[in-house]
Design an enzyme around this catalytic site. Structure first.
Site, PDB file in Angstrom:
ATOM      1  N   CYS A 124     -50.932  75.430  58.147  1.00  0.00           N
ATOM      2  CA  CYS A 124     -51.849  76.142  59.040  1.00  0.00           C
ATOM      3  C   CYS A 124     -52.993  75.210  59.394  1.00  0.00           C
ATOM      4  CB  CYS A 124     -52.395  77.391  58.359  1.00  0.00           C
ATOM      5  SG  CYS A 124     -53.858  78.039  59.207  1.00  0.00           S
ATOM      6  N   ARG A 139     -52.878  81.297  57.863  1.00  0.00           N
ATOM      7  CA  ARG A 139     -53.668  80.712  56.780  1.00  0.00           C
ATOM      8  C   ARG A 139     -53.434  81.524  55.513  1.00  0.00           C
ATOM      9  NH1 ARG A 139     -57.720  77.369  55.312  1.00  0.00           N
ATOM     10  NH2 ARG A 139     -59.248  78.168  53.844  1.00  0.00           N
ATOM     11  N   LYS A 140     -52.917  80.865  54.467  1.00  0.00           N
ATOM     12  CA  LYS A 140     -52.695  81.575  53.205  1.00  0.00           C
ATOM     13  C   LYS A 140     -54.001  82.217  52.743  1.00  0.00           C
ATOM     14  CE  LYS A 140     -51.336  77.840  51.069  1.00  0.00           C
ATOM     15  NZ  LYS A 140     -50.929  76.886  50.024  1.00  0.00           N
ATOM     16  N   SER A 166     -48.944  74.970  53.455  1.00  0.00           N
ATOM     17  CA  SER A 166     -50.229  74.344  53.157  1.00  0.00           C
ATOM     18  C   SER A 166     -51.301  74.761  54.159  1.00  0.00           C
ATOM     19  CB  SER A 166     -50.027  72.822  53.205  1.00  0.00           C
ATOM     20  OG  SER A 166     -51.218  72.143  52.910  1.00  0.00           O
ATOM     21  N   ASP A 208     -47.165  75.081  47.467  1.00  0.00           N
ATOM     22  CA  ASP A 208     -48.438  74.568  47.948  1.00  0.00           C
ATOM     23  C   ASP A 208     -48.371  73.037  47.855  1.00  0.00           C
ATOM     24  OD1 ASP A 208     -51.298  74.439  48.503  1.00  0.00           O
ATOM     25  OD2 ASP A 208     -51.485  73.936  46.372  1.00  0.00           O
ATOM     26  N   ARG A 209     -49.176  72.354  48.646  1.00  0.00           N
ATOM     27  CA  ARG A 209     -49.118  70.894  48.643  1.00  0.00           C
ATOM     28  C   ARG A 209     -50.193  70.261  47.734  1.00  0.00           C
ATOM     29  NH1 ARG A 209     -50.685  67.345  53.886  1.00  0.00           N
ATOM     30  NH2 ARG A 209     -52.647  67.220  52.737  1.00  0.00           N
ATOM     31  N   ASP A 210     -51.447  70.377  48.145  1.00  0.00           N
ATOM     32  CA  ASP A 210     -52.530  69.668  47.451  1.00  0.00           C
ATOM     33  C   ASP A 210     -52.829  70.303  46.092  1.00  0.00           C
ATOM     34  OD1 ASP A 210     -52.540  68.316  49.844  1.00  0.00           O
ATOM     35  OD2 ASP A 210     -54.348  69.264  50.606  1.00  0.00           O
TER      36      ASP A 210
HETATM   37 MG   LIG Z   1     -53.643  73.574  46.450  1.00  0.00          MG
HETATM   38 ZN   LIG Z   2     -53.180  79.426  60.892  1.00  0.00          ZN
END
Ligand SMILES: [Mg+2]
Ligand SMILES: [Zn+2]
Length: 191
Positions: free
Chosen positions: A93, A111-112, A54, A12-14
Site C-alpha cells: 500500500c 493500508r493494513k 506491506s 509482513d515485510r519490514d
Molecule cells: Mg513490520
Molecule cells: Zn492503500
C-alpha cells in the site's frame, strides 16, 4: 492457466522478512534475516501461496518512489531464489492520509489492517482467507488476520519484541513466536 492455491501465508515485510531499518529508501539496504530463506522455502514446499503484504507509506510521504519499492522487491526475490525460495506476489500500500503526494494522500482500503491487499490475493490466487495466515511484527498484522477470519502470528523480530507487551485490548494473536522460522513451523503444524 494461472496458479491457484487453497490458502496463503501473508507475510509482513519490514521487521518480519527483512531487518527493520525505518523507511527503506534504497534497495541496497535490504537485509534478510538469516532464517528467512529457509522459512519461506518451507512454506513454498507446503503448497501455500506466500504473499508479501506491506504498508509503504513512505511513497505517499514523498520519501521514495514506487520504483525504489519495486527494485527492493526484485532484490529480495533474487536473494530468495538463490536459496530455492520465492514469494508468489509482492503487494504493498503506497497511501497515507498525511501524505504529500496528492493522489496518494488519502484513506484507502489497502493500508493494513484494512484487507485490500488480501482481497487482491483472493482474486489472483483463489485462496480462502479464513484458512490463511498472517505473520507480522506489529499488532496491525494480527488485526488483519482477525479481519479476514484467518490466524495471526506475531513475531518478536523488528518491532515485535516491544509490541508483544503492548497488546491492544480485544486483540489476540494465535501465536507469538521468536521469528519467521518459528512462525513457519507453527503454520506447518496446523495444516
Ligand atoms: Mg513490520
Ligand atoms: Zn492503500
Amino acid at each position: 492457466m494461472k496458479k491457484t492455491f487453497d490458502r496463503a501465508v501473508f507475510l509482513d515485510r519490514d521487521g518480519t522478512i527483512i531487518e527493520e531499518v525505518g523507511y527503506l529508501d534504497r534497495p541496497e539496504r535490504v537485509e534478510l534475516f538469516p532464517w528467512s530463506v529457509d522459512a519461506i522455502r518451507v512454506l513454498n514446499r507446503a503448497g501455500l501461496a506466500v504473499v508479501l503484504v506491506s504498508n509503504q507509506s513512505g511513497i505517499a510521504r514523498g520519501f521514495f518512489t514506487h520504483d525504489v519499492v519495486d527494485r527492493t522487491h526484485a532484490r529480495m526475490e533474487e536473494m530468495l531464489s538463490q536459496g530455492g525460495a520465492h514469494i508468489d506476489a509482492y503487494y504493498y500500500c503506497p497511501h497515507h492520509p498525511d501524505g504529500v503526494v496528492p493522489e496518494l494522500a488519502r484513506v484507502c482500503g489497502c493500508r493494513k489492517p484494512a484487507r485490500g491487499l488480501v482481497d487482491r490475493a483472493v482474486e489472483e490466487f483463489r485462496v480462502d482467507p479464513a484458512r490463511s495466515f498472517v505473520v507480522g511484527d506489529r499488532w496491525l498484522d494480527v488485526a488483519l488476520a482477525t479481519t479476514i477470519g484467518g490466524r495471526g502470528i506475531l513475531v518478536r523480530t523488528g518491532y515485535g519484541e516491544t509490541q508483544e507487551h503492548r497488546r491492544p485490548d480485544g486483540l489476540q494473536a494465535d501465536a507469538v513466536v521468536d521469528n519467521l522460522m518459528a512462525a513457519s513451523s507453527w503454520i506447518l503444524g496446523r495444516l
